[in-house]
Design a protein around this motif. Structure first.
Motif, PDB file in Angstrom:
ATOM      1  N   ILE A   3     -29.491 104.949  32.021  1.00  0.00           N
ATOM      2  CA  ILE A   3     -29.823 103.803  32.857  1.00  0.00           C
ATOM      3  C   ILE A   3     -28.843 102.696  32.498  1.00  0.00           C
ATOM      4  O   ILE A   3     -28.653 102.374  31.324  1.00  0.00           O
ATOM      5  CB  ILE A   3     -31.267 103.356  32.626  1.00  0.00           C
ATOM      6  N   SER A   4     -28.213 102.116  33.504  1.00  0.00           N
ATOM      7  CA  SER A   4     -27.188 101.106  33.236  1.00  0.00           C
ATOM      8  C   SER A   4     -27.821  99.840  32.658  1.00  0.00           C
ATOM      9  O   SER A   4     -29.008  99.562  32.869  1.00  0.00           O
ATOM     10  CB  SER A   4     -26.442 100.766  34.526  1.00  0.00           C
ATOM     11  N   GLU A   5     -27.016  99.086  31.946  1.00  0.00           N
ATOM     12  CA  GLU A   5     -27.471  97.836  31.342  1.00  0.00           C
ATOM     13  C   GLU A   5     -28.031  96.890  32.404  1.00  0.00           C
ATOM     14  O   GLU A   5     -29.020  96.187  32.174  1.00  0.00           O
ATOM     15  CB  GLU A   5     -26.304  97.171  30.606  1.00  0.00           C
ATOM     16  N   ALA A   6     -27.428  96.892  33.577  1.00  0.00           N
ATOM     17  CA  ALA A   6     -27.872  95.988  34.646  1.00  0.00           C
ATOM     18  C   ALA A   6     -29.262  96.342  35.153  1.00  0.00           C
ATOM     19  O   ALA A   6     -29.968  95.483  35.688  1.00  0.00           O
ATOM     20  CB  ALA A   6     -26.872  96.029  35.802  1.00  0.00           C
ATOM     21  N   ASP A   7     -29.664  97.602  34.993  1.00  0.00           N
ATOM     22  CA  ASP A   7     -30.968  98.047  35.493  1.00  0.00           C
ATOM     23  C   ASP A   7     -32.094  97.845  34.482  1.00  0.00           C
ATOM     24  O   ASP A   7     -33.264  98.007  34.834  1.00  0.00           O
ATOM     25  CB  ASP A   7     -30.910  99.528  35.881  1.00  0.00           C
ATOM     26  N   LEU A   8     -31.757  97.522  33.250  1.00  0.00           N
ATOM     27  CA  LEU A   8     -32.779  97.375  32.226  1.00  0.00           C
ATOM     28  C   LEU A   8     -33.598  96.104  32.436  1.00  0.00           C
ATOM     29  O   LEU A   8     -33.115  95.125  33.000  1.00  0.00           O
ATOM     30  CB  LEU A   8     -32.136  97.350  30.834  1.00  0.00           C
TER      31      LEU A   8
END
Length: 350
Positions: A3-8
């Motif tokens: 999961i990308s950092e932006a989605d966390l």
């Protein structure tokens, strides 16, 4: 699948505490959650000294043992033992002479600013814990939904603005991930993955948020041929409060990414969907067997302002998009949203 950092999900703001209103009090009285012991959370705040409490490795536990004046402590001990009897023995005080209060700890960092009471049986030194917290309506709704819909029963009692909550034993999730999952080769990673999937499904269906690793525990049970695992939530402050749907999905927290990556390594998508369907089926059965209680809870919840209107509107839109059902946007309370979302989830058969 990373999961990308932006989605966390990142939660920075502290959630406000919501008072218990009449509909919820009536529900709690109907289902045996009220008690009349004269103990008030505010009295426990009148301690005179705090001593940092360290764990076995000498690391600060973020709890502090609190001290009281001798006369005050004697009175508190008596009443705290009576509360324990109410929580564990339906108020039977015949065995109070067996008990004493060994320690009172306080944590000022949590939303509920809990006191942890250590109760010891003087005849065999066996000990137990329970918590005295500032009552928060959204937390109580979370505890009740957990009690009704999960495989775990939870004992709580409420008196005025005071919440009494039993201890949920298990290995804290952050410790399990750091000390067991990564380092212990005997951990059954497939079984742990299965339980995390089922736990995530329960949290999402109930709209229980903020399930970072230190807000759940792993319970290990030795079966006849292998260990069994179960993930249990221990923090219910973020029950249907936040506007973003991802807040209610444990896989979107940075603290859980070791487990998330393990799930994708161990389980193919078809198996993940199977376990999600299994958990929804179990929740459906629990909901049907306790339908009257569940509807009474939602009736109180629908009248309770346990989130800002802006949060309700945004979550309604996200749920509408997720379920492809515009009727969500016509709902005006977190209780209504949670009910509609839950039963929509439980109707899914695949």
């Amino acid at each position: 699948m990373r999961i990308s950092e932006a989605d966390l999900v990142h939660i920075d703001e502290k959630k406000p505490s919501y008072p218990i209103r009449t509909p919820l009090y009536q529900y709690l009285g109907e289902y045996g959650r009220l008690f009349d012991q004269d103990l008030n959370y505010k009295e426990l705040r009148e301690f005179s000294e705090q001593i940092p409490l360290y764990d076995r490795d000498g690391i600060d536990s973020y709890w502090q043992t609190v001290l009281y004046a001798p006369a005050q402590r004697d009175l508190l001990d008596q009443r705290l033992c009576q509360v324990y009897a109410a929580l564990k023995m339906e108020g039977n005080q015949a065995f109070l002479k067996h008990l004493y209060i060994d320690r009172i700890d306080y944590c000022e960092f949590g939303n509920s600013q809990p006191f942890r009471i250590r109760v010891v049986n003087r005849y065999n030194d066996n000990h137990d814990y329970y918590y005295v917290k500032k009552a928060d309506a959204s937390r109580i709704y979370g505890l009740e939904l957990e009690h009704i819909l999960s495989p775990n029963r939870i004992n709580i009692l409420v008196h005025g603005e005071t919440l009494i909550e039993e201890h949920i034993s298990g290995i804290p999730g952050d410790i399990f991930i750091g000390d067991y999952l990564i380092r212990d080769p005997e951990i059954n990673r497939i079984r742990v993955s299965k339980e995390f999937v089922k736990f995530s499904e329960r949290c999402f269906a109930k709209l229980l948020g903020d399930m970072r690793s230190y807000n759940f525990v792993m319970v290990l049970t030795q079966d006849f041929d292998a260990k069994q695992y179960r993930v249990r939530a221990i923090d219910f402050d973020r029950q249907c409060h936040e506007p973003q749907l991802k807040v209610y999905m444990p896989q979107f927290y940075q603290e859980n990414q070791e487990v998330v990556e393990m799930v994708w390594d161990c389980l193919p998508p078809e198996t993940i969907r199977q376990y999600q369907s299994e958990e929804r089926s179990l929740m459906r059965r629990r909901a049907n067997s306790a339908r009257l209680r569940l509807e009474d809870l939602f009736a109180a919840m629908a009248q309770d302002p346990i989130a800002p209107p802006a949060n309700i509107d945004e979550l309604a839109l996200e749920l509408s998009n997720y379920h492809k059902d515009p009727s969500f946007t016509r709902l005006r309370s977190m209780g209504e949203l949670t009910r509609r979302h839950l039963f929509t989830m439980l109707e899914q058969r695949e």
